[in-house]
Every structure is written in structure tokens, then in C-alpha cells.
Design an enzyme around this catalytic site. Structure first.
Site, PDB file in Angstrom:
ATOM      1  N   ASP A  71       0.885  -1.246  -0.109  1.00  0.00           N
ATOM      2  CA  ASP A  71       0.060   0.034  -0.135  1.00  0.00           C
ATOM      3  C   ASP A  71       0.767   1.223   0.210  1.00  0.00           C
ATOM      4  O   ASP A  71       0.529   2.199   0.363  1.00  0.00           O
ATOM      5  CB  ASP A  71      -1.078  -0.027   1.327  1.00  0.00           C
ATOM      6  CG  ASP A  71      -0.215  -0.160   2.371  1.00  0.00           C
ATOM      7  OD1 ASP A  71       0.753  -0.830   2.638  1.00  0.00           O
ATOM      8  OD2 ASP A  71      -0.358   0.735   3.476  1.00  0.00           O
ATOM      9  N   ARG A  80      10.993   3.460  -4.405  1.00  0.00           N
ATOM     10  CA  ARG A  80      11.427   1.832  -4.648  1.00  0.00           C
ATOM     11  C   ARG A  80      11.686   1.461  -6.176  1.00  0.00           C
ATOM     12  O   ARG A  80      12.568   1.010  -6.362  1.00  0.00           O
ATOM     13  CB  ARG A  80      10.165   1.025  -4.461  1.00  0.00           C
ATOM     14  CG  ARG A  80       9.726   1.195  -2.825  1.00  0.00           C
ATOM     15  CD  ARG A  80      10.207   0.197  -1.724  1.00  0.00           C
ATOM     16  NE  ARG A  80      10.162   0.760  -0.404  1.00  0.00           N
ATOM     17  CZ  ARG A  80       8.767   0.457   0.125  1.00  0.00           C
ATOM     18  NH1 ARG A  80       8.211  -0.497  -0.277  1.00  0.00           N
ATOM     19  NH2 ARG A  80       8.765   0.719   1.551  1.00  0.00           N
ATOM     20  N   LYS A 183      -6.521  -0.272   6.523  1.00  0.00           N
ATOM     21  CA  LYS A 183      -5.166   0.017   7.539  1.00  0.00           C
ATOM     22  C   LYS A 183      -5.247   1.597   7.589  1.00  0.00           C
ATOM     23  O   LYS A 183      -5.437   2.383   6.910  1.00  0.00           O
ATOM     24  CB  LYS A 183      -4.057  -0.359   6.731  1.00  0.00           C
ATOM     25  CG  LYS A 183      -2.720   0.049   7.552  1.00  0.00           C
ATOM     26  CD  LYS A 183      -1.769  -0.141   6.211  1.00  0.00           C
ATOM     27  CE  LYS A 183      -0.520   0.806   6.908  1.00  0.00           C
ATOM     28  NZ  LYS A 183       0.551   0.909   5.929  1.00  0.00           N
ATOM     29  N   GLU A 223      -2.979   0.420  13.850  1.00  0.00           N
ATOM     30  CA  GLU A 223      -1.503   0.273  13.740  1.00  0.00           C
ATOM     31  C   GLU A 223      -0.765   1.419  14.357  1.00  0.00           C
ATOM     32  O   GLU A 223      -0.701   2.880  13.694  1.00  0.00           O
ATOM     33  CB  GLU A 223      -1.040   0.014  12.069  1.00  0.00           C
ATOM     34  CG  GLU A 223       0.595   0.077  12.142  1.00  0.00           C
ATOM     35  CD  GLU A 223       0.833   0.334  10.612  1.00  0.00           C
ATOM     36  OE1 GLU A 223       2.102   0.190  10.078  1.00  0.00           O
ATOM     37  OE2 GLU A 223       0.195   0.212   9.662  1.00  0.00           O
ATOM     38  N   GLU A 225       2.518   2.596  14.920  1.00  0.00           N
ATOM     39  CA  GLU A 225       3.761   2.048  14.951  1.00  0.00           C
ATOM     40  C   GLU A 225       4.902   2.784  15.944  1.00  0.00           C
ATOM     41  O   GLU A 225       4.839   4.218  15.855  1.00  0.00           O
ATOM     42  CB  GLU A 225       4.455   2.074  13.344  1.00  0.00           C
ATOM     43  CG  GLU A 225       5.601   1.758  13.137  1.00  0.00           C
ATOM     44  CD  GLU A 225       6.218   1.777  11.814  1.00  0.00           C
ATOM     45  OE1 GLU A 225       7.425   1.795  11.513  1.00  0.00           O
ATOM     46  OE2 GLU A 225       5.348   2.250  10.943  1.00  0.00           O
ATOM     47  N   LYS A 265      -1.738  -4.133  14.091  1.00  0.00           N
ATOM     48  CA  LYS A 265      -0.473  -4.332  13.238  1.00  0.00           C
ATOM     49  C   LYS A 265       0.579  -3.597  14.062  1.00  0.00           C
ATOM     50  O   LYS A 265       1.129  -2.380  13.987  1.00  0.00           O
ATOM     51  CB  LYS A 265      -0.529  -3.716  12.003  1.00  0.00           C
ATOM     52  CG  LYS A 265       1.040  -3.907  10.996  1.00  0.00           C
ATOM     53  CD  LYS A 265       0.514  -3.498   9.766  1.00  0.00           C
ATOM     54  CE  LYS A 265       1.826  -3.364   9.013  1.00  0.00           C
ATOM     55  NZ  LYS A 265       1.406  -3.003   7.617  1.00  0.00           N
ATOM     56  N   SER A 307       7.206  -5.087  10.074  1.00  0.00           N
ATOM     57  CA  SER A 307       8.676  -5.317   9.940  1.00  0.00           C
ATOM     58  C   SER A 307       9.247  -4.011  10.352  1.00  0.00           C
ATOM     59  O   SER A 307      10.524  -3.996  11.105  1.00  0.00           O
ATOM     60  CB  SER A 307       9.283  -5.726   8.536  1.00  0.00           C
ATOM     61  OG  SER A 307       8.770  -5.032   7.705  1.00  0.00           O
ATOM     62  N   GLY A 308       8.995  -2.919  10.077  1.00  0.00           N
ATOM     63  CA  GLY A 308       9.555  -1.593  10.525  1.00  0.00           C
ATOM     64  C   GLY A 308      11.225  -1.485  10.259  1.00  0.00           C
ATOM     65  O   GLY A 308      11.746  -0.684  10.968  1.00  0.00           O
ATOM     66  N   GLY A 309      11.438  -2.088   8.981  1.00  0.00           N
ATOM     67  CA  GLY A 309      12.979  -1.646   8.713  1.00  0.00           C
ATOM     68  C   GLY A 309      14.111  -2.744   9.056  1.00  0.00           C
ATOM     69  O   GLY A 309      15.234  -2.597   8.959  1.00  0.00           O
ATOM     70  N   SER A 334       2.393  -8.769   8.733  1.00  0.00           N
ATOM     71  CA  SER A 334       2.116  -7.664   7.660  1.00  0.00           C
ATOM     72  C   SER A 334       2.906  -7.003   7.171  1.00  0.00           C
ATOM     73  O   SER A 334       3.617  -6.034   7.838  1.00  0.00           O
ATOM     74  CB  SER A 334       1.090  -6.905   8.220  1.00  0.00           C
ATOM     75  OG  SER A 334       0.590  -6.000   7.305  1.00  0.00           O
ATOM     76  N   ARG A 337       8.562  -4.229   3.053  1.00  0.00           N
ATOM     77  CA  ARG A 337       9.703  -4.334   2.524  1.00  0.00           C
ATOM     78  C   ARG A 337      10.397  -5.735   2.996  1.00  0.00           C
ATOM     79  O   ARG A 337      11.147  -6.309   2.099  1.00  0.00           O
ATOM     80  CB  ARG A 337      10.598  -3.416   3.208  1.00  0.00           C
ATOM     81  CG  ARG A 337      10.437  -1.818   2.602  1.00  0.00           C
ATOM     82  CD  ARG A 337      11.428  -0.750   3.093  1.00  0.00           C
ATOM     83  NE  ARG A 337      10.717  -0.516   4.597  1.00  0.00           N
ATOM     84  CZ  ARG A 337      11.304   0.160   5.537  1.00  0.00           C
ATOM     85  NH1 ARG A 337      12.537   0.842   5.365  1.00  0.00           N
ATOM     86  NH2 ARG A 337      10.602   0.423   6.516  1.00  0.00           N
ATOM     87  N   TYR A 396       6.408   6.785   5.055  1.00  0.00           N
ATOM     88  CA  TYR A 396       5.626   5.935   4.176  1.00  0.00           C
ATOM     89  C   TYR A 396       4.764   6.582   3.134  1.00  0.00           C
ATOM     90  O   TYR A 396       3.909   7.192   3.655  1.00  0.00           O
ATOM     91  CB  TYR A 396       4.941   5.114   5.197  1.00  0.00           C
ATOM     92  CG  TYR A 396       4.363   3.599   4.522  1.00  0.00           C
ATOM     93  CD1 TYR A 396       5.253   2.664   4.238  1.00  0.00           C
ATOM     94  CD2 TYR A 396       2.982   3.547   4.508  1.00  0.00           C
ATOM     95  CE1 TYR A 396       5.075   1.556   3.812  1.00  0.00           C
ATOM     96  CE2 TYR A 396       2.662   2.040   3.838  1.00  0.00           C
ATOM     97  CZ  TYR A 396       3.644   1.184   3.637  1.00  0.00           C
ATOM     98  OH  TYR A 396       3.418   0.000   3.070  1.00  0.00           O
TER      99      TYR A 396
END
Length: 396
Positions: A71, A80, A183, A223, A225, A265, A307-309, A334, A337, A396
Site C-alpha cells: 500500500d 522503490r 489500514k 497500527e 507504529e 499491526k 517489520s519496521g525496517g 504484515s 519491505r 511511508y
């Protein structure tokens, strides 16, 4: 079905009994009068989607499967693509997203895919609706509904997430287009505090979004984060995470959100990315599971970690460590990367590399599927998959 609705009695307290910053002191002489609340004042309109929400949440939180987060905004997707020398055009974004969703057998490991709005309404390069391709694979389509982070006035250079205006009508339209979960990502920064204002704003925004989503048939992914940025140790992350999740569930309950119809998440509990003391997968699992047991009700169907990096392998190892014993919830992933990094580099924008890139995606999806079942070994992983992906101040 258990509901998050809270029934509260009105307490009338002598002001002298309250001391700021301390627990309530109750003396024998204190007068506490409980006043009944009229049932009519507590009436909450039940969502007509209640049963469907629970079913959708359980489908996404199914054994051996997790979420593919694809997303990224068009701007982030452009970054990317730039990393492999491609221009940020709709055609290139379409080609990459087509590669992801058409990987044969992806639904064996992936139960849901979070899409950006462009992707929800997009077709593959062969002209088939991306939503239909996902459904045929047994993958539930989801949609990113927030409008991004902006500076939070009055805070310590912190952020808040915008997007509540018009959310109900947008959510209804997304449902009609085939989305079944949503999300909303907000963030908390440890180096910047976090301030009580930022934590409360994050929790309230998530709760309002969750209530609006459920009212329109979408299972909300909640989420908040906790960013990896910082030199802090794992104990500090754990301390902040406890405060954040306590606040989040308080406001979810205040907004009458049905816990059985949500997914979480969270960030894993890890040291800051710049901390000299690194944590083993077992330490990450111990702290993270302790947090979940203290803060997350067992009625929540699924915990889908971001995963956060972390590197692809690190994220998988940590997930595997958390699934070495039964949990009250489906503990899964979820990842964006951490599922796509090797896949993207393998593709490189070359049509002849599509099959090899899809195979790379399936390798990562299968590895995380095994981790969700507690059966991942880490054998045969490439050096590329072991590289960290932390970006300081990541947007993001």
C-alpha cells in the site's frame, strides 16, 4: 459476541480526595454516590456488518498465512522504483503490482493484501482487475485509508495522522470496490518523547477510524507504529509500548469498537535501531509476548506484526520465536519491505526477470508462513535477505 462497549457509573467524588499525579485516596469519610444511568442513553447502533467483520478477520488471521503490505503511496512506490533505475510512472507501478499479485500460489501463504487507492481501482497489465486476481488467489483485498502524517501542533516535533474527514463515504466506496479490511498507520517517536499529547492523539485517531471502518463493513487494522529511530534499549521500547497500547484500547472501547472484528499491526519490541546493544530473536519474542499478554484482549483475532525496517531474515526469525508456543491470538505478519526487497531487486524492471522475482517473493512468503507456524529454520537464506532496511526518519 463480546463487545467493547463500556458501561460506566457516574461517581461523584469530594475534590479533596483527588491528588494530581497520584492514585485516588479514599478515606472512610469519603462520600461516593453511584447514580444509575438510563439504558436509553447507552444505546449504540450495532453495525449491520458485525458477523461479516468477524468472518473477515478470522479469514485474514488463518493458520500459516499473513498480509502482504503493498500500500505504498505513489511517492513511496516511486522511491522503490528509483532504487532499480525505473521512472515513477503509473505504467511502471502497474507492472510491479501485477508482478506481486499474479505470483502463482501466493494465496497459500498470504491471506490479505493491503492496497493503495490507485491499486484498488487498477487492473493488471493484462486488463484484469487486481481485486479479482487477489480474490481468485484466496487473498482478501484491503485498503490504506489514512491521508498521511502531518506535524502535531503543541508537541515535541511529533506527528499525527490525518484522514478522518470524509472517511465514512470513502470507506463505503472502498467496500463497493471489493475491499474488506482497512489500514490506518500512525506513529509514535521515542526520541521525541513521546509526549502524552502525541500518544493520546494517535490512540483517539485510531479508535475513530476503527469505529467508522466497522460501520462501513471494513475490518480495521489498528497500527500505532513505535518507530525504530533512536539509541534507546529494549526496556524503554517496552515501557512506551505498554503506554501506547493501554491508551489505544481505552479509546477503542470508548468508541464501541468490536474487538472480534479488528486486527492489530504492532511493532515488535526491539531496541532502537541505533542502540549498541542488539537483541536476540528470543529476547524480542519474550518482551513482545509479555507486552501482548499485558495489553491485548484474547478476543482480538490476529496480531499482524510490521517489520519496521528489519532485514527480511531478522523479521522472520523474530516472528518464528514468538510462535514456539501457543498464543491466544493468531501471531503473524504484515510485511512490506521484508517481503518485497529481494523480489524488487531481482526484477529490476526487466520483463524477463518477472518469474525469478515472483519466485523470490514466494520464498519470503513461505518463510514467514513457516514462522507463523513456528517451523522456520533460517537455512539457505541469501545475503541480500540478511541486510537491514532501516531508514532514519522513514516516511511511508
Amino acid at each position: 459476541m463480546a463487545s467493547a462497549s463500556l458501561l460506566k457509573s457516574a461517581l461523584v467524588l469530594d475534590k479533596s480526595e483527588f491528588v494530581k499525579g497520584q492514585a485516588l485516596r479514599q478515606h472512610a469519610s469519603a462520600i461516593i454516590r453511584c447514580q444509575p444511568v438510563s439504558p436509553s442513553s447507552l444505546t449504540v447502533r450495532a453495525s449491520s456488518y458485525a458477523d461479516e467483520l468477524v468472518k473477515t478477520a478470522k479469514t485474514v488471521a488463518s493458520p500459516g498465512r499473513g498480509i502482504l503490505a503493498m500500500d505504498e503511496s505513489n511517492a513511496t512506490c516511486g522511491k522503490r522504483l528509483a532504487s532499480i533505475g525505473l521512472e515513477n510512472t503509473e505504467a511502471n507501478r502497474q507492472a510491479y503490482r501485477t508482478l506481486l499479485v499474479t505470483a502463482t500460489g501466493l494465496g497459500q501463504y498470504i491471506s490479505g493484501a493491503i492496497l493503495f487507492e490507485e491499486t484498488l481501482y487498477q487492473s493488471t497489465i493484462d486488463g484484469k482487475k487486481i481485486v479479482d486476481v487477489l480474490v481468485e488467489q484466496g487473498i482478501v483485498p484491503g485498503i490504506k485509508v489514512d491521508k498521511g502524517l502531518v506535524p502535531l501542533a503543541g508537541s515535541n516535533n511529533e506527528s499525527w495522522c490525518q484522514g478522518l474527514d470524509g472517511l465514512a463515504s470513502r470507506s463505503a466506496a472502498y467496500y463497493q470496490q471489493g475491499a474488506r479490511f482497512a489500514k490506518w498507520r500512525t506513529v509514535v517517536s521515542i526520541p521525541n518523547g513521546p509526549s502524552a499529547l502525541a500518544v493520546k492523539e494517535a490512540a483517539w485517531g485510531l479508535a475513530r477510524y476503527a469505529a467508522i471502518s466497522q460501520d462501513n463493513g471494513l475490518v480495521p487494522i489498528v497500527e500505532p507504529e513505535i518507530l525504530l529511530d533512536g539509541e534507546h534499549g529494549i526496556e524503554r521500547t517496552f515501557e512506551v509500548a505498554q503506554k501506547v497500547w493501554a491508551e489505544v484500547f481505552f479509546y477503542l472501547a470508548e468508541n464501541n469498537v468490536t474487538f472480534e472484528g479488528i486486527l492489530l499491526k504492532p511493532s515488535m519490541v526491539t531496541p532502537g535501531a541505533e542502540c549498541k546493544d542488539r537483541a536476540t530473536p528470543q529476547q524480542v519474542a519474550d518482551y513482545t509476548l509479555k507486552l501482548l499478554h499485558r495489553r491485548i484482549p484474547p478476543s482480538v483475532p490476529g496480531i499482524m506484526f510490521l517489520s519496521g525496517g528489519q532485514s527480511e531474515v531478522e523479521a522472520t526469525l523474530n516472528l518464528n520465536a514468538m510462535n514456539q508456543a501457543p498464543n491466544p491470538w493468531h501471531v503473524s505478519f504484515s510485511y512490506a519491505r521484508a517481503l518485497q526487497n529481494t523480489c524488487l531487486k531481482t526484477w529490476g524492471g526487466v520483463p524477463e526477470n518477472v518469474k525469478a522475482a515472483q519466485d523470490a517473493l514466494l520464498v519470503r512468503a513461505k518463510a514467514n508462513s513457516l514462522a507463523q507456524l513456528g517451523k522456520y529454520t533460517g537455512e539457505g537464506e541469501s545475503e541480500e535477505a540478511k541486510k537491514g532496511m532501516f531508514v532514519k526518519g522513514y516516511v511511508y
